[in-house]
Write an enzyme that holds these catalytic residues in place. Sequence first.
Site, mmCIF file in Angstrom:
data_model
loop_
_atom_site.group_PDB
_atom_site.id
_atom_site.type_symbol
_atom_site.label_atom_id
_atom_site.label_comp_id
_atom_site.label_asym_id
_atom_site.label_seq_id
_atom_site.Cartn_x
_atom_site.Cartn_y
_atom_site.Cartn_z
ATOM 1 N N GLU A 177 13.058 38.616 -34.342
ATOM 2 C CA GLU A 177 12.533 39.489 -35.392
ATOM 3 C C GLU A 177 12.258 38.760 -36.707
ATOM 4 O O GLU A 177 11.439 39.214 -37.507
ATOM 5 C CB GLU A 177 13.496 40.661 -35.636
ATOM 6 N N HIS A 232 22.240 38.161 -31.518
ATOM 7 C CA HIS A 232 21.662 38.710 -30.292
ATOM 8 C C HIS A 232 22.771 38.944 -29.286
ATOM 9 O O HIS A 232 23.749 38.187 -29.260
ATOM 10 C CB HIS A 232 20.619 37.735 -29.710
HETATM 11 N N1 ACO Z 1 24.673 39.747 -39.310
HETATM 12 C C1 ACO Z 1 25.991 39.717 -39.582
HETATM 13 N N2 ACO Z 1 26.944 39.828 -38.654
HETATM 14 C C2 ACO Z 1 26.536 39.989 -37.388
HETATM 15 C C3 ACO Z 1 25.188 40.006 -37.034
HETATM 16 C C4 ACO Z 1 24.220 39.886 -38.051
HETATM 17 N N3 ACO Z 1 22.931 39.905 -37.806
HETATM 18 N N4 ACO Z 1 25.079 40.196 -35.690
HETATM 19 C C5 ACO Z 1 26.322 40.267 -35.220
HETATM 20 N N5 ACO Z 1 27.217 40.141 -36.246
HETATM 21 C C6 ACO Z 1 28.667 40.156 -36.183
HETATM 22 C C7 ACO Z 1 29.205 41.552 -35.976
HETATM 23 O O1 ACO Z 1 29.346 42.254 -37.172
HETATM 24 C C8 ACO Z 1 30.517 41.257 -35.305
HETATM 25 O O2 ACO Z 1 31.424 40.844 -36.289
HETATM 26 P P1 ACO Z 1 32.953 41.353 -36.249
HETATM 27 O O3 ACO Z 1 33.496 40.811 -34.966
HETATM 28 O O4 ACO Z 1 33.525 40.745 -37.472
HETATM 29 O O5 ACO Z 1 32.891 42.846 -36.249
HETATM 30 C C9 ACO Z 1 30.216 40.021 -34.452
HETATM 31 O O6 ACO Z 1 29.086 39.402 -35.057
HETATM 32 C C10 ACO Z 1 29.870 40.385 -33.034
HETATM 33 O O7 ACO Z 1 28.875 41.357 -33.069
HETATM 34 P P2 ACO Z 1 28.506 42.294 -31.864
HETATM 35 O O8 ACO Z 1 28.419 43.692 -32.398
HETATM 36 O O9 ACO Z 1 29.356 42.084 -30.682
HETATM 37 O O10 ACO Z 1 27.108 41.764 -31.505
HETATM 38 P P3 ACO Z 1 26.087 42.495 -30.591
HETATM 39 O O11 ACO Z 1 25.881 41.661 -29.412
HETATM 40 O O12 ACO Z 1 26.412 43.893 -30.324
HETATM 41 O O13 ACO Z 1 24.852 42.487 -31.570
HETATM 42 C C11 ACO Z 1 22.730 42.717 -32.413
HETATM 43 C C12 ACO Z 1 23.564 42.191 -31.255
HETATM 44 C C13 ACO Z 1 22.762 44.250 -32.400
HETATM 45 C C14 ACO Z 1 21.297 42.260 -32.212
HETATM 46 C C15 ACO Z 1 23.297 42.178 -33.746
HETATM 47 O O14 ACO Z 1 23.321 40.782 -33.745
HETATM 48 C C16 ACO Z 1 22.567 42.716 -34.962
HETATM 49 O O15 ACO Z 1 22.848 43.822 -35.399
HETATM 50 N N6 ACO Z 1 21.587 41.918 -35.513
HETATM 51 C C17 ACO Z 1 20.834 42.392 -36.649
HETATM 52 C C18 ACO Z 1 19.704 43.303 -36.203
HETATM 53 C C19 ACO Z 1 18.611 42.571 -35.468
HETATM 54 O O16 ACO Z 1 18.175 41.499 -35.887
HETATM 55 N N7 ACO Z 1 18.152 43.174 -34.362
HETATM 56 C C20 ACO Z 1 17.091 42.613 -33.526
HETATM 57 C C21 ACO Z 1 17.665 42.017 -32.287
HETATM 58 S S1 ACO Z 1 16.417 41.248 -31.286
HETATM 59 C C22 ACO Z 1 15.718 42.525 -30.436
HETATM 60 O O17 ACO Z 1 16.355 43.469 -30.072
HETATM 61 C C23 ACO Z 1 14.273 42.490 -30.169
#
Ligand code: ACO
Length: 355
Positions: free
Chosen positions: A297, A242
């Site tokens: 989710e 998140h």
């Molecule tokens: N699985 C694996 N790796 C992840 C995940 C995940 N679910 N979420 C973040 N990371 C990793 C990224 O790949 C990144 O790794 P890196 O530095 O090696 O490239 C690191 O963690 C930081 O990620 P960010 O992109 O900075 O995280 P951000 O804050 O943008 O992401 C998000 C938030 C989009 C929700 C992300 O966690 C994600 O894609 N989750 C999966 C999709 C999901 O469950 N969405 C629902 C969110 S809740 C809602 O909106 C109602």
Amino acid sequence: MKAGLDDVIAADTVLSHVDGEAGRLIVSGFDLEALVERFGFEDATGLLWRAFHDGTDLRAELGAARVEAHRLFSSMSAPWTQMKAIEAMRCLMSGIADGVPEREPVLMLAASGTAAAHACRLVSGQTVVAPDPRRAHADDVLRMLRGREGDAAEVRAFETYLVTVMDHGFNASTFAARVVASTAAGLPSSVLAGLCALKGPLHGGAPGPVLDMLDEIGDVSRAEEWISRALQRGERLMGFGHRVYRVRDPRANVLKSVVQKLRGRENRIAFAEQVEAAALRALKGFKSQRRLDTNVEFYTALLLEALDIPRAAFTPVFAAGRAVGWIAHVREQEASGRLIRPQSRYVGPMPGEAA
Ligand code: ACO
């Protein structure tokens, strides 16, 4: 400059607050756990809307407005069966014209629940179910969606879901709605903007893929390997991570306890819990620099599945709940009267330089 506007505060709001370090969500002065315990859908909506709606008769108003939305939607045609449910919902919602400002919030909220239900049936070639204005909103939306009544436990579970997702700070869809509202484009256009932003898998499109993941894993003995492979391929695990929470999303616990109360889900929940634990272990290893935990989710997917709601309907149903918050934020933004217009940093060629 922060590309994702992380930690940037873009407005004051009285609506909700997400404390990402503490794993706490406050909505209209109530902790989420107290909100879902004390308030049903209409009353929780009344809390978020108190700046522009006195809350009385909301149940009856919503019932009448569902009928109005149903009438409008019934006159619309499109190649429904070639669309995804969320696209059909977007199409239905776009048919709502700007109207009388005082009536718009109720109509848009009623329309979002009705459109979510109708869209899911239309894309699978089923006839839509007409609303019953005497019912409470959650009860009727569940009935229109599935084509049969829910029992008391199912209706309560669905209602708790809708209340749980009503509002959540400056999430991407709420921000999108507020940007459009700030141009004085009106409530229908602003809500539609929120819906479009919610559609993406990084925001409201994740719960369907959560179930796809559980299906592909199939058996707990395969969880670790499946998850490691996915992470090695650079994929994100749906239902985890998140932007704001650095700990477990409090909505995950609320929804987990709701699904646990539904009969016959014990094995499914036990399996999901083991997959969740394996995912959290793997994320700790693969992404040690980032604190990643379960988000809303994961248990949304399990709850909506337990309610026999088709996967295609998950994002539309989320939108039907979040519409309460979008509408409240749009009115709050409009009251501020300030156009949202940030700047970009130009990094392209200057005139005369080679492109
Ligand atoms: N699985 C694996 N790796 C992840 C995940 C995940 N679910 N979420 C973040 N990371 C990793 C990224 O790949 C990144 O790794 P890196 O530095 O090696 O490239 C690191 O963690 C930081 O990620 P960010 O992109 O900075 O995280 P951000 O804050 O943008 O992401 C998000 C938030 C989009 C929700 C992300 O966690 C994600 O894609 N989750 C999966 C999709 C999901 O469950 N969405 C629902 C969110 S809740 C809602 O909106 C109602």
